[in-house]
Motif scaffolding. Structure first.
Motif, PDB file in Angstrom:
ATOM      1  N   ARG A   1      43.129  14.288 -17.385  1.00  0.00           N
ATOM      2  CA  ARG A   1      44.322  15.111 -17.435  1.00  0.00           C
ATOM      3  C   ARG A   1      44.938  15.286 -16.058  1.00  0.00           C
ATOM      4  NH1 ARG A   1      42.229  19.241 -19.983  1.00  0.00           N
ATOM      5  NH2 ARG A   1      41.673  20.368 -18.103  1.00  0.00           N
ATOM      6  N   THR A   2      44.096  15.377 -15.023  1.00  0.00           N
ATOM      7  CA  THR A   2      44.598  15.652 -13.680  1.00  0.00           C
ATOM      8  C   THR A   2      44.667  14.407 -12.811  1.00  0.00           C
ATOM      9  OG1 THR A   2      42.371  16.156 -12.905  1.00  0.00           O
ATOM     10  CG2 THR A   2      43.670  17.989 -13.770  1.00  0.00           C
ATOM     11  N   SER A   3      44.203  13.273 -13.314  1.00  0.00           N
ATOM     12  CA  SER A   3      44.130  12.091 -12.478  1.00  0.00           C
ATOM     13  C   SER A   3      45.502  11.483 -12.221  1.00  0.00           C
ATOM     14  CB  SER A   3      43.251  11.028 -13.154  1.00  0.00           C
ATOM     15  OG  SER A   3      43.310   9.821 -12.416  1.00  0.00           O
ATOM     16  N   PRO A   4      45.831  11.199 -10.933  1.00  0.00           N
ATOM     17  CA  PRO A   4      47.065  10.502 -10.616  1.00  0.00           C
ATOM     18  C   PRO A   4      46.861   8.999 -10.628  1.00  0.00           C
ATOM     19  CG  PRO A   4      46.013  11.196  -8.599  1.00  0.00           C
ATOM     20  CD  PRO A   4      45.130  11.652  -9.730  1.00  0.00           C
ATOM     21  N   PHE A   5      45.683   8.528 -11.048  1.00  0.00           N
ATOM     22  CA  PHE A   5      45.347   7.119 -10.912  1.00  0.00           C
ATOM     23  C   PHE A   5      45.363   6.364 -12.235  1.00  0.00           C
ATOM     24  CE2 PHE A   5      42.967   9.650  -7.798  1.00  0.00           C
ATOM     25  CZ  PHE A   5      43.640   9.234  -6.665  1.00  0.00           C
ATOM     26  N   ARG A   6      46.022   6.927 -13.265  1.00  0.00           N
ATOM     27  CA  ARG A   6      46.074   6.248 -14.563  1.00  0.00           C
ATOM     28  C   ARG A   6      46.887   4.961 -14.435  1.00  0.00           C
ATOM     29  NH1 ARG A   6      47.416  11.546 -16.225  1.00  0.00           N
ATOM     30  NH2 ARG A   6      49.579  10.912 -16.391  1.00  0.00           N
ATOM     31  N   LYS A   7      46.408   3.890 -15.046  1.00  0.00           N
ATOM     32  CA  LYS A   7      47.197   2.675 -15.123  1.00  0.00           C
ATOM     33  C   LYS A   7      48.354   2.895 -16.088  1.00  0.00           C
ATOM     34  CE  LYS A   7      43.495  -0.633 -14.232  1.00  0.00           C
ATOM     35  NZ  LYS A   7      42.722  -1.742 -14.795  1.00  0.00           N
ATOM     36  N   ALA A   8      49.391   2.109 -15.924  1.00  0.00           N
ATOM     37  CA  ALA A   8      50.525   2.220 -16.831  1.00  0.00           C
ATOM     38  C   ALA A   8      50.115   1.737 -18.210  1.00  0.00           C
ATOM     39  CB  ALA A   8      51.681   1.382 -16.302  1.00  0.00           C
ATOM     40  N   LEU A   9      50.185   2.614 -19.179  1.00  0.00           N
ATOM     41  CA  LEU A   9      49.807   2.286 -20.548  1.00  0.00           C
ATOM     42  C   LEU A   9      50.912   2.737 -21.484  1.00  0.00           C
ATOM     43  CD1 LEU A   9      46.115   3.450 -20.876  1.00  0.00           C
ATOM     44  CD2 LEU A   9      46.959   1.140 -21.146  1.00  0.00           C
ATOM     45  N   PRO A  10      51.155   2.031 -22.568  1.00  0.00           N
ATOM     46  CA  PRO A  10      52.101   2.536 -23.558  1.00  0.00           C
ATOM     47  C   PRO A  10      51.662   3.911 -24.007  1.00  0.00           C
ATOM     48  CG  PRO A  10      51.468   0.264 -24.062  1.00  0.00           C
ATOM     49  CD  PRO A  10      50.573   0.733 -22.968  1.00  0.00           C
ATOM     50  N   GLY A  11      52.559   4.849 -23.894  1.00  0.00           N
ATOM     51  CA  GLY A  11      52.247   6.188 -24.363  1.00  0.00           C
ATOM     52  C   GLY A  11      51.754   7.105 -23.283  1.00  0.00           C
ATOM     53  N   LEU A  12      51.453   6.578 -22.059  1.00  0.00           N
ATOM     54  CA  LEU A  12      50.997   7.434 -20.987  1.00  0.00           C
ATOM     55  C   LEU A  12      52.133   7.858 -20.070  1.00  0.00           C
ATOM     56  CD1 LEU A  12      47.591   5.932 -19.833  1.00  0.00           C
ATOM     57  CD2 LEU A  12      48.014   7.985 -21.186  1.00  0.00           C
ATOM     58  N   ASN A  13      53.322   7.326 -20.279  1.00  0.00           N
ATOM     59  CA  ASN A  13      54.433   7.626 -19.398  1.00  0.00           C
ATOM     60  C   ASN A  13      55.529   8.423 -20.072  1.00  0.00           C
ATOM     61  OD1 ASN A  13      53.301   6.170 -17.204  1.00  0.00           O
ATOM     62  ND2 ASN A  13      53.924   4.260 -18.202  1.00  0.00           N
ATOM     63  N   GLY A  14      55.272   8.890 -21.259  1.00  0.00           N
ATOM     64  CA  GLY A  14      56.240   9.735 -21.936  1.00  0.00           C
ATOM     65  C   GLY A  14      57.490   8.996 -22.375  1.00  0.00           C
TER      66      GLY A  14
ATOM     67  N   ASP B   1      44.231  13.719 -26.692  1.00  0.00           N
ATOM     68  CA  ASP B   1      43.621  14.208 -27.927  1.00  0.00           C
ATOM     69  C   ASP B   1      42.837  13.104 -28.627  1.00  0.00           C
ATOM     70  OD1 ASP B   1      44.690  16.677 -27.452  1.00  0.00           O
ATOM     71  OD2 ASP B   1      46.367  16.462 -28.853  1.00  0.00           O
ATOM     72  N   LEU B   2      43.368  11.882 -28.595  1.00  0.00           N
ATOM     73  CA  LEU B   2      42.682  10.767 -29.231  1.00  0.00           C
ATOM     74  C   LEU B   2      41.357  10.451 -28.551  1.00  0.00           C
ATOM     75  CD1 LEU B   2      45.646   8.278 -29.888  1.00  0.00           C
ATOM     76  CD2 LEU B   2      44.277   9.449 -31.612  1.00  0.00           C
ATOM     77  N   LEU B   3      41.304  10.601 -27.236  1.00  0.00           N
ATOM     78  CA  LEU B   3      40.118  10.252 -26.474  1.00  0.00           C
ATOM     79  C   LEU B   3      39.120  11.398 -26.344  1.00  0.00           C
ATOM     80  CD1 LEU B   3      41.715   8.138 -23.608  1.00  0.00           C
ATOM     81  CD2 LEU B   3      40.284   7.306 -25.475  1.00  0.00           C
ATOM     82  N   GLU B   4      39.482  12.578 -26.833  1.00  0.00           N
ATOM     83  CA  GLU B   4      38.600  13.726 -26.709  1.00  0.00           C
ATOM     84  C   GLU B   4      37.602  13.755 -27.852  1.00  0.00           C
ATOM     85  OE1 GLU B   4      39.224  18.414 -27.283  1.00  0.00           O
ATOM     86  OE2 GLU B   4      40.429  17.563 -25.669  1.00  0.00           O
TER      87      GLU B   4
ATOM     88  N   ASN C   1      34.460  16.268 -24.349  1.00  0.00           N
ATOM     89  CA  ASN C   1      34.632  15.409 -23.180  1.00  0.00           C
ATOM     90  C   ASN C   1      35.422  14.164 -23.560  1.00  0.00           C
ATOM     91  OD1 ASN C   1      33.287  16.910 -21.165  1.00  0.00           O
ATOM     92  ND2 ASN C   1      31.304  16.260 -21.983  1.00  0.00           N
ATOM     93  N   LEU C   2      35.900  13.473 -22.554  1.00  0.00           N
ATOM     94  CA  LEU C   2      36.635  12.240 -22.776  1.00  0.00           C
ATOM     95  C   LEU C   2      35.661  11.138 -23.178  1.00  0.00           C
ATOM     96  CD1 LEU C   2      39.616  11.287 -22.434  1.00  0.00           C
ATOM     97  CD2 LEU C   2      38.946  10.440 -20.198  1.00  0.00           C
ATOM     98  N   MET C   3      35.946  10.465 -24.273  1.00  0.00           N
ATOM     99  CA  MET C   3      35.032   9.435 -24.775  1.00  0.00           C
ATOM    100  C   MET C   3      35.168   8.143 -23.978  1.00  0.00           C
ATOM    101  SD  MET C   3      35.282   9.887 -28.924  1.00  0.00           S
ATOM    102  CE  MET C   3      37.075   9.763 -28.988  1.00  0.00           C
TER     103      MET C   3
END
Length: 308
Positions: A31-44, A56-59, A65-67
């Motif tokens: 949630r707080t990481s600025p290091f996410r790769k560009a993914l469909p759905g991660l950029n709004g 929510d999908l990964l929780e 915890n994150l799966m």
């Protein structure tokens, strides 16, 4: 009832333990990481799932915890992490159907595409890793907190060296001394009655680092012995820069030991059981003590130096 599944007995929530911290990545890391790769759905993007939806999908619904792969799912599509799959006795916590061995490969692909900072970033680790590498790294990260080195009780406190020094001083009332040489006295009445004992830990400050002097009574097989050894408050690679010697004697005789201090990454019990220190048979210790052999009076002299 869904095909291929069957109802399982309800599993009480109180029996579902939280997943081990090294087997699941904290939800907050993502949630707080600025290091996410560009993914469909991660950029709004319009028409794509929001960040929250991906989170929510990964929780994991059990430990929250994150799966991380492998991610399991029941025949109805409900997912959970691999650690919790065992804890819920192979029953889906959402619909109570049998889980089986179905993997959610699509969600695993999403997880594998994320880069996250080390969980010990708050202690100074600057590294960023993909999922798999992150979990492996965290097990050996040099910034991971240390366990309290106090040997008189099983203390669960962890932290960096500065924090542990304050903890040892304030909570355990440990003796602390400056200098690289020492003469420490150990006294015990009725030593024949002592099967196992641990004397108060002593800390020495020298060369800008801290060292723990341990003294214990225990058995090697059936033989009662005393043992003195030194541990270094830091990692093993740093500990190898130092050498120490211990000496005990009396009645014109003496025993000496020279070795490398062990890192506090190794528990005092592990070091003791490996016999990596000055070992004194009880009869010899009582001989060194003098008198009528009814009281232990040992003086352990030592020196710490830095190898160049």
């Amino acid at each position: 009832m869904s095909p291929g599944g069957r109802f399982c007995e309800d599993v009480a929530e109180s029996h579902i333990a939280l997943a081990d911290s090294d087997a699941a990545t904290s939800f907050a890391d993502l949630r707080t990481s600025p290091f996410r790769k560009a993914l469909p759905g991660l950029n709004g993007n319009a028409g794509m799932p929001s960040n929250k939806n991906v989170h929510d999908l990964l929780e994991c619904p059990v430990c929250m915890n994150l799966m991380c792969p492998p991610i399991h799912q029941c025949p109805n599509g409900h997912t959970l992490c691999s650690s919790c799959k065992t804890r819920v006795q192979n029953c889906c916590p959402t619909c109570r159907n049998e889980l089986g061995n179905i993997r959610c490969l699509a969600l695993e692909k999403v997880a594998e595409s994320l880069d996250l900072p080390c969980r010990y970033q708050i202690y100074g680790c600057p590294d960023i890793f993909p999922y798999y590498s992150k979990l492996k790294h965290e097990k050996v990260c040099k910034y991971r907190p240390y366990n309290c080195p106090y040997a008189g009780a099983e203390c669960s406190v962890t932290g960096d060296i500065q924090f542990l020094m304050m903890h040892l001083k304030n909570d355990h009332k440990v003796d602390m001394h400056d200098g690289s040489t020492f003469n420490h006295r150990y006294v015990k009445s009725n030593p024949q009655e002592v099967e196992n004992a641990t004397w108060m830990l002593t800390i020495f400050n020298c060369f800008g680092r801290q060292f723990c002097l341990h003294f214990e009574a225990f058995h090697i097989g059936t033989a009662p012995v005393y043992m003195a050894f030194l541990r270094f408050m830091g990692d093993d690679d740093e500990a190898k820069q130092f050498t120490y010697s211990l000496e005990v004697g009396g009645g014109g005789r003496k025993l000496t030991w020279q070795g490398i201090p062990r890192s506090i990454r190794d528990s005092h019990r592990k070091v003791r059981d490996s016999q990596d220190g000055l070992i004194i048979q009880r009869n010899l210790a009582l001989f060194f003590s003098g008198g009528n052999r009814q009281e232990l009076k040992l003086k352990v002299a030592g020196r710490i130096w830095k190898e160049h």
